[in-house]
Design a protein around this motif. Sequence first.
Motif, PDB file in Angstrom:
ATOM      1  N   LEU A  15       0.810  -1.214   0.000  1.00 32.55           N
ATOM      2  CA  LEU A  15       0.000   0.000   0.000  1.00 32.55           C
ATOM      3  C   LEU A  15       0.846   1.267   0.000  1.00 32.55           C
ATOM      4  CD1 LEU A  15      -2.775  -1.096   2.537  1.00 32.55           C
ATOM      5  CD2 LEU A  15      -3.010  -0.808   0.064  1.00 32.55           C
ATOM      6  N   GLY A  16       2.175   1.134  -0.011  1.00 36.25           N
ATOM      7  CA  GLY A  16       3.045   2.300  -0.130  1.00 36.25           C
ATOM      8  C   GLY A  16       3.731   2.729   1.146  1.00 36.25           C
ATOM      9  N   PHE A  17       3.535   2.032   2.268  1.00 34.67           N
ATOM     10  CA  PHE A  17       4.227   2.382   3.499  1.00 34.67           C
ATOM     11  C   PHE A  17       5.721   2.064   3.353  1.00 34.67           C
ATOM     12  CE2 PHE A  17      -0.113   1.907   4.898  1.00 34.67           C
ATOM     13  CZ  PHE A  17      -0.262   2.865   5.887  1.00 34.67           C
ATOM     14  N   HIS A  18       6.553   2.894   3.947  1.00 41.80           N
ATOM     15  CA  HIS A  18       7.997   2.676   3.882  1.00 41.80           C
ATOM     16  C   HIS A  18       8.365   1.416   4.663  1.00 41.80           C
ATOM     17  CE1 HIS A  18      12.320   3.292   4.450  1.00 41.80           C
ATOM     18  NE2 HIS A  18      12.247   4.110   3.398  1.00 41.80           N
ATOM     19  N   PRO A  19       9.277   0.599   4.145  1.00 36.99           N
ATOM     20  CA  PRO A  19       9.633  -0.656   4.841  1.00 36.99           C
ATOM     21  C   PRO A  19      10.084  -0.449   6.275  1.00 36.99           C
ATOM     22  CG  PRO A  19      10.513  -0.661   2.617  1.00 36.99           C
ATOM     23  CD  PRO A  19       9.941   0.701   2.834  1.00 36.99           C
ATOM     24  N   PHE A  20      10.830   0.637   6.559  1.00 35.17           N
ATOM     25  CA  PHE A  20      11.261   0.868   7.933  1.00 35.17           C
ATOM     26  C   PHE A  20      10.077   1.170   8.839  1.00 35.17           C
ATOM     27  CE2 PHE A  20      12.722   3.793  11.291  1.00 35.17           C
ATOM     28  CZ  PHE A  20      13.573   2.923  11.968  1.00 35.17           C
ATOM     29  N   HIS A  21       9.135   1.973   8.332  1.00 35.47           N
ATOM     30  CA  HIS A  21       7.941   2.278   9.113  1.00 35.47           C
ATOM     31  C   HIS A  21       7.122   1.011   9.373  1.00 35.47           C
ATOM     32  CE1 HIS A  21       4.534   4.540  10.654  1.00 35.47           C
ATOM     33  NE2 HIS A  21       3.739   3.949   9.761  1.00 35.47           N
ATOM     34  N   VAL A  22       7.041   0.149   8.382  1.00 33.32           N
ATOM     35  CA  VAL A  22       6.314  -1.111   8.552  1.00 33.32           C
ATOM     36  C   VAL A  22       6.973  -1.960   9.631  1.00 33.32           C
ATOM     37  CG1 VAL A  22       5.685  -3.282   7.413  1.00 33.32           C
ATOM     38  CG2 VAL A  22       5.418  -1.120   6.197  1.00 33.32           C
ATOM     39  N   GLU A  23       8.316  -2.044   9.592  1.00 32.12           N
ATOM     40  CA  GLU A  23       9.032  -2.837  10.603  1.00 32.12           C
ATOM     41  C   GLU A  23       8.814  -2.265  11.992  1.00 32.12           C
ATOM     42  OE1 GLU A  23      11.466  -6.200  11.386  1.00 32.12           O
ATOM     43  OE2 GLU A  23      10.507  -5.495   9.541  1.00 32.12           O
ATOM     44  N   GLN A  24       8.791  -0.969  12.078  1.00 29.69           N
ATOM     45  CA  GLN A  24       8.571  -0.290  13.356  1.00 29.69           C
ATOM     46  C   GLN A  24       7.182  -0.589  13.909  1.00 29.69           C
ATOM     47  OE1 GLN A  24       8.060   4.066  13.400  1.00 29.69           O
ATOM     48  NE2 GLN A  24       9.929   4.122  14.638  1.00 29.69           N
ATOM     49  N   GLN A  25       6.171  -0.492  13.049  1.00 28.94           N
ATOM     50  CA  GLN A  25       4.804  -0.736  13.493  1.00 28.94           C
ATOM     51  C   GLN A  25       4.592  -2.206  13.865  1.00 28.94           C
ATOM     52  OE1 GLN A  25       4.307   2.221  14.079  1.00 28.94           O
ATOM     53  NE2 GLN A  25       2.366   2.690  13.046  1.00 28.94           N
ATOM     54  N   LYS A  26       5.226  -3.095  13.139  1.00 27.80           N
ATOM     55  CA  LYS A  26       5.118  -4.519  13.458  1.00 27.80           C
ATOM     56  C   LYS A  26       5.715  -4.815  14.830  1.00 27.80           C
ATOM     57  CE  LYS A  26       7.780  -7.480  11.386  1.00 27.80           C
ATOM     58  NZ  LYS A  26       8.436  -8.300  10.348  1.00 27.80           N
ATOM     59  N   ARG A  60       1.446   7.243  17.029  1.00 25.43           N
ATOM     60  CA  ARG A  60       2.417   8.068  17.734  1.00 25.43           C
ATOM     61  C   ARG A  60       3.665   8.255  16.883  1.00 25.43           C
ATOM     62  NH1 ARG A  60       3.589   5.257  22.884  1.00 25.43           N
ATOM     63  NH2 ARG A  60       1.385   5.720  23.232  1.00 25.43           N
ATOM     64  N   ASP A  61       4.225   9.462  16.894  1.00 24.05           N
ATOM     65  CA  ASP A  61       5.455   9.750  16.155  1.00 24.05           C
ATOM     66  C   ASP A  61       6.637   9.267  16.970  1.00 24.05           C
ATOM     67  OD1 ASP A  61       7.455  10.656  14.580  1.00 24.05           O
ATOM     68  OD2 ASP A  61       7.092  12.792  14.929  1.00 24.05           O
ATOM     69  N   ARG A  62       7.339   8.253  16.472  1.00 29.23           N
ATOM     70  CA  ARG A  62       8.456   7.666  17.219  1.00 29.23           C
ATOM     71  C   ARG A  62       9.759   7.817  16.438  1.00 29.23           C
ATOM     72  NH1 ARG A  62       8.271   2.551  17.173  1.00 29.23           N
ATOM     73  NH2 ARG A  62       9.505   2.210  19.040  1.00 29.23           N
ATOM     74  N   SER A  63       9.859   8.856  15.655  1.00 26.30           N
ATOM     75  CA  SER A  63      11.034   8.990  14.794  1.00 26.30           C
ATOM     76  C   SER A  63      12.340   9.120  15.573  1.00 26.30           C
ATOM     77  CB  SER A  63      10.866  10.212  13.879  1.00 26.30           C
ATOM     78  OG  SER A  63      10.696  11.384  14.657  1.00 26.30           O
ATOM     79  N   ASP A  64      12.298   9.627  16.818  1.00 26.87           N
ATOM     80  CA  ASP A  64      13.535   9.765  17.601  1.00 26.87           C
ATOM     81  C   ASP A  64      13.515   8.862  18.827  1.00 26.87           C
ATOM     82  OD1 ASP A  64      11.507  11.037  18.833  1.00 26.87           O
ATOM     83  OD2 ASP A  64      12.670  12.795  19.446  1.00 26.87           O
ATOM     84  N   LYS A  65      12.650   7.859  18.845  1.00 29.13           N
ATOM     85  CA  LYS A  65      12.540   6.977  20.012  1.00 29.13           C
ATOM     86  C   LYS A  65      12.658   5.517  19.579  1.00 29.13           C
ATOM     87  CE  LYS A  65       9.498  10.185  22.454  1.00 29.13           C
ATOM     88  NZ  LYS A  65       8.163  10.352  23.098  1.00 29.13           N
ATOM     89  N   HIS A  66      13.619   5.232  18.761  1.00 26.26           N
ATOM     90  CA  HIS A  66      13.785   3.872  18.268  1.00 26.26           C
ATOM     91  C   HIS A  66      14.424   3.001  19.332  1.00 26.26           C
ATOM     92  CE1 HIS A  66      12.733   5.741  14.605  1.00 26.26           C
ATOM     93  NE2 HIS A  66      13.936   6.285  14.367  1.00 26.26           N
ATOM     94  N   SER A  67      14.014   1.750  19.370  1.00 24.35           N
ATOM     95  CA  SER A  67      14.667   0.788  20.254  1.00 24.35           C
ATOM     96  C   SER A  67      15.993   0.374  19.653  1.00 24.35           C
ATOM     97  CB  SER A  67      13.771  -0.439  20.440  1.00 24.35           C
ATOM     98  OG  SER A  67      13.650  -1.121  19.201  1.00 24.35           O
ATOM     99  N   ASN A  68      16.783  -0.356  20.450  1.00 20.52           N
ATOM    100  CA  ASN A  68      18.079  -0.799  19.952  1.00 20.52           C
ATOM    101  C   ASN A  68      17.934  -1.657  18.702  1.00 20.52           C
ATOM    102  OD1 ASN A  68      19.502   0.503  21.949  1.00 20.52           O
ATOM    103  ND2 ASN A  68      19.403  -1.241  23.370  1.00 20.52           N
TER     104      ASN A  68
END
Length: 653
Positions: free
Chosen positions: A553-564, A612-620
Amino acid sequence: MTGYFLQAFIYLVAAVIAVPLAKRFGLGSVLGYLIAGVVIGPVVGLVGEEASVIQHFAEFGVVMMLFVVGLELEPKMLWAMRHRLMGLGGLQVVLTAAAVMAIALYFEVQWTIALTIGLVFTLSSTAIVLQTFNEKGLGKTDGGRSAFSVLLFQDIAVIPMLAFIPLLALPELVDKAQQLASTAAQQHQEVSLVAGLPGWAYALVITGAIALLVVGGHYLSRPLFRFVASSGLREIFTATALMLVIGIAAMMSLVGLSPALGAFLAGVVLANSEFRHELESSIEPFKGLLLGLFFITVGAGVNFAWLWQELGVIVLMTLGLMLLKVLVLLLLSLLFKIRKSDRWLFALSLAQAGEFGFVLVSYSVQNNVLPTDLAQTLLLVVALSMFLTPGLFIAFEKLILPRYRAAPDAREADIIEEQGPVIIAGVGRFGQVVNRLLTANGVNTVVLDHQISQVDILRSINVKSYFGDATRPDLLHTAGIEEASLLVVSMDNPESATELVKYVKHTYPQVKILARAFDRGHAYMLRRAGADFIQKETLLSALELGADAMKCLGFHPFHVEQQKNTFKRIEKRSSDILYQAWCDDSSGERFDNNYRKLFIELEETIKTAMTRDRSDKHSNSERGWTPPPKGYEEVLEGDEPIDPAAAKADITP
């Protein structure tokens, strides 16, 4: 007009009441229709002489059924079953007709009448058998496919039977019929294109009709359906499907062939068409309704006065016929190597006489082959055998099938020759993957499964496995449960899996138990039983598929991995709360209102976290996730080393 409305209402009311009741009591819809016909016909008398007229109309349901059956058969599939079609079907017709004729000759019946009776009784009910196969899911079994081959050959054999029966006419009946010929001609006239034609011309007409059917169906049907489909009106497509079937039936009748056979051939021709499924869905409602009407008319047409008068003879003939056909079919099942429960399904499903028996008996009377009194008896034998057929299916399900299903358990468990740190109980589609991963990494496993067929399949691909019930303590002991480190429970039966976890955790608490759960409720039961790690069988695969859907559907792969990862983390964190709510329920077996409230809150939590915007709150783990460099898949497939410098340059902004 009012009379037609009343009759239609009576038939529909009878079906609406009788069929659901029959299904509820496990009798099947066919018997429900037959009972409904008996009640509104001979018992209550709500319908009368019009039943026979309606029956001719309702026989079109058989035509539609064979058209739908033909749609399911590609020509190459039909060619593949040619041996059983000709061999099994041909032998059944010949042997049954010969046996019935021999018995009739023993009772000093004239040979022409004996042969006609044999031809009538050799046929079985295509409508009842295929309808029951569809309802009970038996059509894909070996017994079901073999029965279909015989039914198909019988339908084909009706054509030469109709051509041959007039040659058996009795002189005394012919003389009597000639006296009424003019009157009959006025009362009953049918249009025919082959009446009075010589034999060579008749053969040419038949050949031309079949050629037109095959060629027209292959080359003309697609442009027609595309034109109709372009209108976008579903009702016009339905009208086209009905027009096709009715037209084929009319053409076959005009040339003296079976409309059912013509519809079947048309279905086979259209089996490869891209419109096949649309055709099937358009015809299906009409087919079911007309078949039901046909069965009701069979029940309504039972002549109880003649039945009571000749009750003993009719019952003995019916039971004798069904027993004879079962014996012939069992003999054929041995010759064609139909085994186990399929043999009994094949024999019992075809033990009755069929709806084409009504046609042949009436046709024989019209052509002065059978006396009217004998024809009445034969019609009742055909109807009564059809009545008894659902009972044979019930006997197969309740008495025969359980015995064969239980048979493999009677085999002694295998002797387990080696032990390992991991025991896998159940090696179906889930356990196989676990076993392959472990053995590929050098871990010795002991694989147990209670289905001998599954064990044999694994052995055929060099996967060592043992037949046996993992819930048996002695078998677990032989498998080395005392020294094992892990027990993987991936059994198909949720109750057995839970009991196994409970037993092993209580008896061998040092063994870690990893269990597959079918759903959330089963996961809770396994957790309460003591499983150390539980994996719901569809969770991870469903998450991966959902992630792929988001990428499409056009979501960026990194965003998809984050949401998963967010979904998995919240799901895991909330599992303790939901489990406690499930345990607090008095029964521990269902989801109460408190649990449902907590589950709804969980869904809201997941939705909130996803927005939620988590662009600067990534886990390890997420910081370590980077998109692969360009050409990564091509290089990987070629087994060439990746240049680290090039890869770094490729992902650097």
